[in-house]
Design an enzyme around this catalytic site. Structure first.
Site, PDB file in Angstrom:
ATOM      1  N   THR A  84       0.827  -1.199   0.000  1.00 30.30           N
ATOM      2  CA  THR A  84       0.000   0.000   0.000  1.00 30.30           C
ATOM      3  C   THR A  84       0.865   1.254   0.000  1.00 30.30           C
ATOM      4  O   THR A  84       1.994   1.233   0.513  1.00 30.30           O
ATOM      5  CB  THR A  84      -0.919   0.022   1.240  1.00 30.30           C
ATOM      6  OG1 THR A  84      -1.564   1.294   1.355  1.00 30.30           O
ATOM      7  CG2 THR A  84      -0.119  -0.217   2.515  1.00 30.30           C
ATOM      8  N   ASP A  85       0.324   2.342  -0.527  1.00 28.36           N
ATOM      9  CA  ASP A  85       1.060   3.607  -0.483  1.00 28.36           C
ATOM     10  C   ASP A  85       1.134   4.166   0.940  1.00 28.36           C
ATOM     11  O   ASP A  85       1.926   5.066   1.224  1.00 28.36           O
ATOM     12  CB  ASP A  85       0.439   4.633  -1.427  1.00 28.36           C
ATOM     13  CG  ASP A  85      -1.032   4.924  -1.156  1.00 28.36           C
ATOM     14  OD1 ASP A  85      -1.614   4.313  -0.245  1.00 28.36           O
ATOM     15  OD2 ASP A  85      -1.602   5.762  -1.890  1.00 28.36           O
ATOM     16  N   GLU A  86       0.342   3.610   1.858  1.00 29.34           N
ATOM     17  CA  GLU A  86       0.331   4.124   3.226  1.00 29.34           C
ATOM     18  C   GLU A  86       1.647   3.888   3.960  1.00 29.34           C
ATOM     19  O   GLU A  86       1.914   4.529   4.978  1.00 29.34           O
ATOM     20  CB  GLU A  86      -0.836   3.539   4.011  1.00 29.34           C
ATOM     21  CG  GLU A  86      -2.182   3.947   3.441  1.00 29.34           C
ATOM     22  CD  GLU A  86      -3.343   3.689   4.396  1.00 29.34           C
ATOM     23  OE1 GLU A  86      -3.149   3.836   5.611  1.00 29.34           O
ATOM     24  OE2 GLU A  86      -4.429   3.351   3.907  1.00 29.34           O
ATOM     25  N   TYR A 129      -1.778  -0.194  10.946  1.00 26.90           N
ATOM     26  CA  TYR A 129      -1.946  -0.895   9.669  1.00 26.90           C
ATOM     27  C   TYR A 129      -0.751  -0.658   8.765  1.00 26.90           C
ATOM     28  O   TYR A 129      -0.138  -1.596   8.236  1.00 26.90           O
ATOM     29  CB  TYR A 129      -3.227  -0.438   8.974  1.00 26.90           C
ATOM     30  CG  TYR A 129      -3.250  -0.757   7.495  1.00 26.90           C
ATOM     31  CD1 TYR A 129      -3.227  -2.076   7.056  1.00 26.90           C
ATOM     32  CD2 TYR A 129      -3.276   0.260   6.540  1.00 26.90           C
ATOM     33  CE1 TYR A 129      -3.228  -2.378   5.705  1.00 26.90           C
ATOM     34  CE2 TYR A 129      -3.278  -0.039   5.183  1.00 26.90           C
ATOM     35  CZ  TYR A 129      -3.253  -1.350   4.769  1.00 26.90           C
ATOM     36  OH  TYR A 129      -3.244  -1.642   3.426  1.00 26.90           O
ATOM     37  N   LYS A 138       2.198  -3.351   7.323  1.00 29.01           N
ATOM     38  CA  LYS A 138       2.488  -3.577   5.905  1.00 29.01           C
ATOM     39  C   LYS A 138       3.935  -3.216   5.577  1.00 29.01           C
ATOM     40  O   LYS A 138       4.578  -3.879   4.752  1.00 29.01           O
ATOM     41  CB  LYS A 138       1.530  -2.764   5.039  1.00 29.01           C
ATOM     42  CG  LYS A 138       0.077  -3.226   5.103  1.00 29.01           C
ATOM     43  CD  LYS A 138      -0.119  -4.630   4.531  1.00 29.01           C
ATOM     44  CE  LYS A 138      -0.011  -4.648   3.027  1.00 29.01           C
ATOM     45  NZ  LYS A 138      -0.318  -6.000   2.472  1.00 29.01           N
TER      46      LYS A 138
END
Length: 374
Positions: A134-136, A159, A163
């Site tokens: 994810t870009d997060e 989260y 990741k």
């Protein structure tokens, strides 16, 4: 016939990927999914009669179960979608995110390494392990700039941290053991079969039921949106042509504030089911779906802006997004209108629409709760 093992294949993006593969490739697809609240076999009912499809209910953190699946199916590729993904839930209960996203990925990598090391040379060279990230993991951007593949990791939620940890393990298995890995970082997905806790399906659900549509903070947090089918096409491109050991950012150059997204969902619903035909809305004396929009206290650690630079995947692999946000949003809204029974089935006994991620520990150790609906 090549065999691809898809973990988390009963979830939102995973199930869309499975349907795409079976529709466009002559591959055998083996899905492993724990079937937590956000995974459902209803998402795979369109392919359940395809002889090339098989399903195994298992946790990727269960080393023995995953090893048995590898021994039986002898996969040529692994795509790991399996993850807990909802930021609000990670605020309430970070342990599940560590267990599935980090430890689960580690166990999957270990099984894969042991299996891959026993393959004959030609199969080892052609084997691929792809991590869907994810870009997060990159944290938050200011008003300008974009996330690139070499952007530093700066996760701000449990989260995102889980990741990021998984990504580092995947990279290390390539650098240490030579295992042929790939990593993708995608922006916000939307489309069919997305669990109704996420912004777009939640907005549709709330609007149709004439309930308050919550937007965190001032509504100006920005996300880059990509239609799920475009993302799945990008994954196929990375598997086919991506450089081993590399990572690729996937986005559609479609930045929207949360307030803009919700407003555009309301516009799409007005076209498909005008407010004047929605008895639930009429009963509230609201004249439009937009009247339901409500600003609520912000989420803890809410990243201000994400934006993806996807020039590498466009330049190296020839992939580009094809579906505009306006078109994708309209077909998504239409899908949820036609599949309201699906939404009810996957939510029943698991999610009642209430807001999550409200409790924060104050600096002095005192716990405070923010109120709001979602």
């Amino acid at each position: 016939m090549l065999t691809i093992l898809v973990t988390g294949g009963a979830g939102f993006i995973g199930s869309n990927f499975v349907r795409l593969v079976l529709g466009k490739r002559d591959w055998r697809v083996v899905v492993i999914d724990k079937l937590t609240y956000a995974g459902s076999l209803l998402n795979l009912r369109e392919v359940e009669d395809d002889p090339r499809y098989s399903f195994i209910q298992a946790d990727i953190a269960d080393h023995a179960a995953v090893s048995e699946a590898f021994d039986r199916w002898q996969p040529d590729m692994i795509v790991n979608f399996a993850a807990e993904t909802h930021v609000d839930r990670s605020i309430d209960g970070p342990r599940n995110f560590l267990t599935t996203n980090a430890i689960g990925t580690f166990e999957l990598l270990e099984v894969t390494r042991q299996y891959w090391s026993r393959l004959e040379l030609s199969r080892r060279r052609n084997f691929r392990f792809m991590q869907i990230s994810t870009d997060e993991v990159y944290g938050s951007l200011g008003d300008t700039g974009f996330f690139k593949e070499d952007s530093r990791y700066a996760p701000n939620s449990p989260y995102a941290a889980s990741k990021a940890s998984a990504d580092h393990f995947v990279r290390s298995y390539n650098k240490t053991y030579g295992m042929p890995t790939l990593i993708s970082h995608c922006s916000n997905n939307y489309g069919f079969n997305q669990y109704p806790e996420k912004l777009i399906p939640l907005t549709i659900s709330k609007a149709l039921a004439s309930e308050s549509i919550p937007i965190y903070g001032d509504g100006q947090n920005v996300r880059d949106w990509v239609f799920v089918a475009d993302h799945c096409e990008a994954i196929l491109a990375i598997l086919a042509r991506g450089r081993v050991g590399e990572q690729y950012n996937v986005g559609a150059k479609c930045e929207r504030t949360n307030l803009e997204v919700v407003s555009e969902v309301c516009t799409a619903l007005e076209e498909l089911m005008p407010a004047e035909h929605n008895n639930a809305l009429l009963a509230t004396r609201c004249k439009s779906y937009r009247d339901l929009i409500t600003l609520v206290p912000d989420r803890p650690g809410h990243d201000r802006r994400y934006a993806i630079d996807c020039s590498r995947i466009e330049r190296e692999l020839g992939w580009t997004s094809r579906i505009s946000f306006e078109m994708g949003l309209r077909v998504t809204a239409r899908w949820y209108l036609l599949n309201r029974s699906w939404s009810q089935s996957v939510k029943q006994g698991r999610y009642d629409g209430r807001r999550l991620g409200l409790t924060v520990v104050a600096p002095r150790g005192k716990e405070r709760a923010r109120t709001g609906t979602a």
